[in-house]
Design an enzyme around this catalytic site. Structure first.
Site, PDB file in Angstrom:
ATOM      1  N   ARG A   8       4.917  66.638 -48.794  1.00 40.05           N
ATOM      2  CA  ARG A   8       4.282  67.023 -47.629  1.00 40.05           C
ATOM      3  C   ARG A   8       5.014  68.041 -46.926  1.00 40.05           C
ATOM      4  O   ARG A   8       5.855  68.478 -46.545  1.00 40.05           O
ATOM      5  CB  ARG A   8       4.297  65.778 -46.476  1.00 40.05           C
ATOM      6  N   LYS A  22       4.225  53.605 -40.005  1.00 39.22           N
ATOM      7  CA  LYS A  22       2.788  53.217 -39.567  1.00 39.22           C
ATOM      8  C   LYS A  22       2.070  52.990 -40.938  1.00 39.22           C
ATOM      9  O   LYS A  22       1.218  52.040 -40.796  1.00 39.22           O
ATOM     10  CB  LYS A  22       2.346  54.192 -38.549  1.00 39.22           C
ATOM     11  N   ARG A  40       7.262  67.796 -34.516  1.00 40.82           N
ATOM     12  CA  ARG A  40       6.360  66.266 -34.390  1.00 40.82           C
ATOM     13  C   ARG A  40       6.951  65.347 -33.643  1.00 40.82           C
ATOM     14  O   ARG A  40       6.307  64.668 -32.862  1.00 40.82           O
ATOM     15  CB  ARG A  40       6.021  66.209 -35.894  1.00 40.82           C
ATOM     16  N   ARG A  78      10.768  61.071 -47.282  1.00 42.70           N
ATOM     17  CA  ARG A  78       9.580  61.344 -47.592  1.00 42.70           C
ATOM     18  C   ARG A  78       8.817  62.966 -47.961  1.00 42.70           C
ATOM     19  O   ARG A  78       8.016  62.846 -48.859  1.00 42.70           O
ATOM     20  CB  ARG A  78       8.567  60.836 -46.360  1.00 42.70           C
ATOM     21  N   ARG A 125      -3.506  59.806 -30.125  1.00 41.60           N
ATOM     22  CA  ARG A 125      -2.214  60.401 -30.147  1.00 41.60           C
ATOM     23  C   ARG A 125      -2.022  61.055 -28.568  1.00 41.60           C
ATOM     24  O   ARG A 125      -1.025  61.472 -28.304  1.00 41.60           O
ATOM     25  CB  ARG A 125      -1.644  61.385 -31.267  1.00 41.60           C
TER      26      ARG A 125
HETATM   27  P1  AMP Z   1       0.244  61.653 -39.771  1.00 44.75           P
HETATM   28  O1  AMP Z   1       0.200  61.533 -41.174  1.00 44.75           O
HETATM   29  O2  AMP Z   1      -0.350  60.622 -39.183  1.00 44.75           O
HETATM   30  O3  AMP Z   1       1.613  62.003 -39.382  1.00 44.75           O
HETATM   31  O4  AMP Z   1      -0.548  62.920 -39.491  1.00 44.75           O
HETATM   32  C1  AMP Z   1      -0.015  64.228 -39.878  1.00 44.75           C
HETATM   33  C2  AMP Z   1      -0.710  65.232 -39.256  1.00 44.75           C
HETATM   34  O5  AMP Z   1      -2.092  65.250 -38.936  1.00 44.75           O
HETATM   35  C3  AMP Z   1      -0.204  65.341 -37.591  1.00 44.75           C
HETATM   36  O6  AMP Z   1       1.017  66.073 -37.627  1.00 44.75           O
HETATM   37  C4  AMP Z   1      -1.335  66.148 -36.903  1.00 44.75           C
HETATM   38  O7  AMP Z   1      -1.460  67.562 -37.351  1.00 44.75           O
HETATM   39  C5  AMP Z   1      -2.724  65.626 -37.712  1.00 44.75           C
HETATM   40  N1  AMP Z   1      -2.992  64.424 -36.893  1.00 44.75           N
HETATM   41  C6  AMP Z   1      -3.115  63.103 -37.348  1.00 44.75           C
HETATM   42  N2  AMP Z   1      -3.620  62.263 -36.544  1.00 44.75           N
HETATM   43  C7  AMP Z   1      -4.053  62.945 -35.101  1.00 44.75           C
HETATM   44  C8  AMP Z   1      -4.364  62.907 -34.070  1.00 44.75           C
HETATM   45  N3  AMP Z   1      -4.772  61.447 -33.729  1.00 44.75           N
HETATM   46  N4  AMP Z   1      -4.227  63.916 -33.209  1.00 44.75           N
HETATM   47  C9  AMP Z   1      -4.106  65.130 -33.576  1.00 44.75           C
HETATM   48  N5  AMP Z   1      -3.774  65.427 -34.904  1.00 44.75           N
HETATM   49  C10 AMP Z   1      -3.602  64.456 -35.747  1.00 44.75           C
END
Ligand code: AMP
Length: 193
Positions: free
Chosen positions: A134, A14, A145, A128, A89
């Site tokens: 990360r 994404k 996740r 990654r 989400r």
């Molecule tokens: P991502 O980089 O989009 O995978 O996001 C990394 C982390 O940020 C996720 O595992 C969540 O802990 C938090 N996060 C990102 N977007 C959201 C969302 N829309 N709702 C809740 N937590 C989020």
């Protein structure tokens, strides 16, 4: 002028596609994950609150996340459209986003679902983790996740499908191939760069 979302499991690509599509459509790419990470790095109050959830592979509470996005979408650069990556989400986030967009007198044009095989997702997240360091990309957190995605986020696909604004695109292949597929699918809906 496109208002769109990218949905898909962690590791579906994404973030990579969001950056490319944002350039192609001249709209800001808004990644809640990136915004949270920047806040964690800068040790802001939001970052301090979000860090524990992120490190455990949990979702940051809806109240915090919804407020963050509502604020970001009120910025001037979003008047000509936007691409949300990683938000909404949860069903509560869907509702909150609907309210924000409706209050601006608009509606969502399209939701792009990136589909990928779970085994490929796990491989990608491993790569990654090594490349970007990360802290939420280790094995246990990664499984958390993915489970959370299946339980909380996958149901959103039905919701947007029911609204006839869902486009599912095969996320396997080269970065350019996937971008090409998305651009083509959007074009078929009259959404052009
Ligand atoms: P991502 O980089 O989009 O995978 O996001 C990394 C982390 O940020 C996720 O595992 C969540 O802990 C938090 N996060 C990102 N977007 C959201 C969302 N829309 N709702 C809740 N937590 C989020």
């Amino acid at each position: 002028m496109v208002r769109m979302l990218l949905v898909g499991p962690p590791g579906a690509g994404k973030g990579t596609q969001a950056v490319l599509l944002s350039k192609a459509f001249s709209i800001p790419a808004i990644s809640t994950g990136d915004i949270f990470r920047a806040n964690v790095r800068d040790e802001t109050p939001l970052g301090v609150e979000a860090k524990g959830f992120m490190d455990r592979g949990e979702y940051v509470p809806d109240s915090l996340t919804n407020a963050l996005v509502a604020d970001r979408l009120s910025h001037d650069d979003c008047t000509s459209g936007f691409l949300l990556d990683g938000y909404p989400r949860t069903l509560d986030q869907v509702r909150a986003l609907d309210e924000v967009i409706a209050a601006q007198g608009h509606q969502l044009d399209v939701v792009v679902e990136l589909t990928v095989d779970p085994d490929i997702v796990i491989d990608r997240i491993r790569v990654r983790a090594t490349e970007q360091g990360r802290t939420d990309d280790n094995e246990d957190v990664m499984r958390n996740r993915l489970e959370l995605y299946a339980r909380e986020t996958a149901p959103l696909i039905q919701v947007y499908g029911g609204r006839q604004i869902l486009v599912s695109v095969d996320g396997i292949g080269s970065i350019d191939d996937v971008t090409g597929r998305i651009v083509e699918a959007l074009g078929l809906r009259g959404l052009r760069a």
